[in-house]
Design a protein around this motif. Structure first.
Motif, mmCIF file in Angstrom:
data_model
loop_
_atom_site.group_PDB
_atom_site.id
_atom_site.type_symbol
_atom_site.label_atom_id
_atom_site.label_comp_id
_atom_site.label_asym_id
_atom_site.label_seq_id
_atom_site.Cartn_x
_atom_site.Cartn_y
_atom_site.Cartn_z
ATOM 1 N N PRO A 24 -39.586 -12.252 23.347
ATOM 2 C CA PRO A 24 -40.318 -12.524 24.582
ATOM 3 C C PRO A 24 -41.518 -13.429 24.334
ATOM 4 C CG PRO A 24 -40.835 -10.330 23.766
ATOM 5 C CD PRO A 24 -39.763 -10.894 22.868
ATOM 6 N N GLY A 25 -41.870 -14.193 25.334
ATOM 7 C CA GLY A 25 -43.046 -15.056 25.233
ATOM 8 C C GLY A 25 -42.776 -16.321 24.452
ATOM 9 N N LYS A 26 -43.844 -17.088 24.265
ATOM 10 C CA LYS A 26 -43.758 -18.361 23.555
ATOM 11 C C LYS A 26 -44.205 -18.169 22.116
ATOM 12 C CE LYS A 26 -45.672 -23.017 23.796
ATOM 13 N NZ LYS A 26 -44.564 -23.910 23.719
ATOM 14 N N GLN A 27 -43.420 -18.702 21.201
ATOM 15 C CA GLN A 27 -43.794 -18.644 19.789
ATOM 16 C C GLN A 27 -44.455 -19.972 19.421
ATOM 17 O OE1 GLN A 27 -40.290 -18.041 20.545
ATOM 18 N NE2 GLN A 27 -40.995 -16.012 21.063
ATOM 19 N N HIS A 28 -45.527 -19.885 18.698
ATOM 20 C CA HIS A 28 -46.278 -21.074 18.307
ATOM 21 C C HIS A 28 -45.946 -21.453 16.864
ATOM 22 C CE1 HIS A 28 -48.522 -20.787 22.013
ATOM 23 N NE2 HIS A 28 -48.648 -19.494 21.769
ATOM 24 N N ILE A 29 -44.693 -21.901 16.657
ATOM 25 C CA ILE A 29 -44.285 -22.352 15.334
ATOM 26 C C ILE A 29 -43.568 -23.690 15.474
ATOM 27 C CG2 ILE A 29 -44.126 -19.998 14.422
ATOM 28 C CD1 ILE A 29 -41.120 -20.182 14.595
ATOM 29 N N SER A 30 -43.581 -24.442 14.399
ATOM 30 C CA SER A 30 -42.978 -25.772 14.412
ATOM 31 C C SER A 30 -41.453 -25.701 14.337
ATOM 32 C CB SER A 30 -43.502 -26.586 13.229
ATOM 33 O OG SER A 30 -43.016 -26.035 12.012
#
Length: 88
Positions: A24-30
């Motif tokens: 769930p939600g946005k992951q902040h990874i490249s």
């Protein structure tokens, strides 16, 4: 050998993307980290379920296990990097 490495990277990218989709939600990874964590998840799936089958069928347990492992790696990675950004 080279085709195996390329195949693993592609499989890892797919597993990494699927892992991020189930969270769930946005992951902040490249994108690169998504592929790396996906490859790690794929390796865990292969390790848990053994060598690939040669009967041409899709091994759903290996795929599901790989996605779950990659999703766990994404969560762990985000928690580690979030702590670093808070302390710096």
């Amino acid at each position: 050998m080279i085709l195996g490495i390329i195949g693993t990277i592609i499989f890892g990218a797919v597993i990494g993307i699927l892992a991020r989709l189930v969270l769930p939600g946005k992951q902040h990874i490249s994108v690169l980290m998504t592929v790396v964590l996906g490859v790690l998840g794929a390796l865990v799936g292969y390790w848990i379920w053994g060598a690939p089958k040669d009967d041409g069928s899709i091994d759903w347990l290996r795929w599901i296990t790989s996605v779950i492992a990659a999703a766990l790696f994404v969560v762990i990675y985000e928690r580690i990097t979030a702590r670093r950004s808070v302390t710096h």
